[in-house]
Enzyme design. Structure first.
Site, PDB file in Angstrom:
ATOM      1  N   ASP A 142       0.860  -1.182   0.000  1.00  0.00           N
ATOM      2  CA  ASP A 142       0.000   0.000   0.000  1.00  0.00           C
ATOM      3  C   ASP A 142       0.900   1.237   0.000  1.00  0.00           C
ATOM      4  O   ASP A 142       1.354   1.674  -1.048  1.00  0.00           O
ATOM      5  CB  ASP A 142      -0.901  -0.103   1.232  1.00  0.00           C
ATOM      6  N   LYS A 195      -1.102  -1.739  -4.658  1.00  0.00           N
ATOM      7  CA  LYS A 195      -1.951  -0.536  -4.748  1.00  0.00           C
ATOM      8  C   LYS A 195      -1.018   0.637  -5.049  1.00  0.00           C
ATOM      9  O   LYS A 195      -0.692   1.440  -4.170  1.00  0.00           O
ATOM     10  CB  LYS A 195      -2.688  -0.309  -3.419  1.00  0.00           C
ATOM     11  N   LEU A 224       7.119  -2.967   3.646  1.00  0.00           N
ATOM     12  CA  LEU A 224       8.111  -3.707   2.864  1.00  0.00           C
ATOM     13  C   LEU A 224       9.467  -3.021   2.847  1.00  0.00           C
ATOM     14  O   LEU A 224      10.498  -3.682   2.854  1.00  0.00           O
ATOM     15  CB  LEU A 224       7.583  -3.959   1.453  1.00  0.00           C
ATOM     16  N   ASP A 230      -7.564  -8.981   5.603  1.00  0.00           N
ATOM     17  CA  ASP A 230      -8.622  -8.745   6.600  1.00  0.00           C
ATOM     18  C   ASP A 230      -9.043  -7.292   6.677  1.00  0.00           C
ATOM     19  O   ASP A 230      -8.329  -6.384   6.245  1.00  0.00           O
ATOM     20  CB  ASP A 230      -8.125  -9.138   7.990  1.00  0.00           C
TER      21      ASP A 230
HETATM   22  P1  IMP Z   1       1.924  -0.480   3.787  1.00  0.00           P
HETATM   23  O1  IMP Z   1       2.998  -0.486   4.806  1.00  0.00           O
HETATM   24  O2  IMP Z   1       1.121   0.770   3.793  1.00  0.00           O
HETATM   25  O3  IMP Z   1       2.406  -0.856   2.408  1.00  0.00           O
HETATM   26  O4  IMP Z   1       0.848  -1.498   4.302  1.00  0.00           O
HETATM   27  C1  IMP Z   1       0.825  -2.817   3.986  1.00  0.00           C
HETATM   28  C2  IMP Z   1      -0.046  -3.545   4.990  1.00  0.00           C
HETATM   29  O5  IMP Z   1      -1.247  -2.838   5.297  1.00  0.00           O
HETATM   30  C3  IMP Z   1      -0.469  -4.862   4.394  1.00  0.00           C
HETATM   31  O6  IMP Z   1       0.400  -5.889   4.769  1.00  0.00           O
HETATM   32  C4  IMP Z   1      -1.843  -5.062   4.982  1.00  0.00           C
HETATM   33  O7  IMP Z   1      -1.735  -5.716   6.221  1.00  0.00           O
HETATM   34  C5  IMP Z   1      -2.376  -3.680   5.251  1.00  0.00           C
HETATM   35  N1  IMP Z   1      -3.272  -3.261   4.154  1.00  0.00           N
HETATM   36  C6  IMP Z   1      -3.084  -2.251   3.292  1.00  0.00           C
HETATM   37  N2  IMP Z   1      -4.085  -2.138   2.410  1.00  0.00           N
HETATM   38  C7  IMP Z   1      -4.934  -3.157   2.714  1.00  0.00           C
HETATM   39  C8  IMP Z   1      -6.186  -3.584   2.142  1.00  0.00           C
HETATM   40  O8  IMP Z   1      -6.723  -3.051   1.161  1.00  0.00           O
HETATM   41  N3  IMP Z   1      -6.769  -4.663   2.734  1.00  0.00           N
HETATM   42  C9  IMP Z   1      -6.220  -5.308   3.804  1.00  0.00           C
HETATM   43  N4  IMP Z   1      -5.064  -4.940   4.359  1.00  0.00           N
HETATM   44  C10 IMP Z   1      -4.421  -3.865   3.830  1.00  0.00           C
END
Ligand code: IMP
Ligand code: MG
Length: 172
Positions: free
Chosen positions: A99, A127, A104, A155
């Site tokens: 996201d 995304k 990561l 989830d």
């Molecule tokens: P980032 O650090 O913002 O890239 O977030 C990644 C984490 O946020 C993922 O491993 C998910 O646990 C959670 N996440 C982000 N978007 C979604 C979604 O649309 N559905 C479910 N979990 C999400």
């Protein structure tokens, strides 16, 4: 319960997971592969993906917490770290969804710092439009526009992980 709309069927996902497995099999031939799943979201994807990778490998899981259970990701800490020695090995992180990219980026840095030979990333869903930090994703299952997704391990407040397809959750 919020309304949900099916965007990826079980068949779509199975087909794509096969293709990812084939690509990884080609690319990681002759390496010391360690596949690392990010709990909890990646557990179903990970289980399907590793069975499509025709190579010897070690597997392990990690869990990170982003303080809070909502839809945003804040500061990160490991609540379960790796148990394998990863020095000199070729890590492939398996994540459900990328996201903002913060999770990561943090994980990749952490394994590189601990002496991994390489750290690749395989995310089921990207995304892209929501990215805040630059992180190279080596394998992407599907690119999806913004919107909150559930099912196939993903989830919303710990619900919906068991749905076999992936759904867009509306009106959150
Ligand atoms: P980032 O650090 O913002 O890239 O977030 C990644 C984490 O946020 C993922 O491993 C998910 O646990 C959670 N996440 C982000 N978007 C979604 C979604 O649309 N559905 C479910 N979990 C999400
Ligand atoms: Mg997750």
């Amino acid at each position: 319960m919020p309304e949900k709309k099916l965007i990826l069927t079980q068949t779509d996902i199975n087909q794509r997971v096969k293709e990812l497995g084939e690509a990884i099999t080609r690319d990681y031939k002759g390496t010391q592969l360690v596949v690392l799943g990010v709990l909890n979201g990646a557990f179903i994807f990970m289980a399907d993906l590793i069975r499509e990778i025709r190579l010897e490998m070690e597997i392990d899981f990690i869990r990170v917490s982003s303080y809070g259970m909502g839809t945003c990701s804040g500061t990160l800490r490991f609540t379960k770290d790796i148990e394998l020695d990863i020095r000199g090995k070729d890590i492939l992180i398996v994540e459900d969804i990328i996201d903002t990219g913060r999770t990561l980026k943090h994980l990749q840095q952490s394994f590189a710092d601990r002496g991994a030979h390489s750290v690749g990333i395989c995310a089921l869903i990207d995304k892209k439009e929501r990215r805040e930090v630059d992180v190279p994703v080596n394998y992407v299952g599907f690119e999806v526009e913004t919107g909150f997704l559930v099912g196939y391990g993903l989830d919303y407040r710990e619900q919906y992980r068991n749905l076999p397809g992936i759904f867009h959750l509306k009106d959150l």
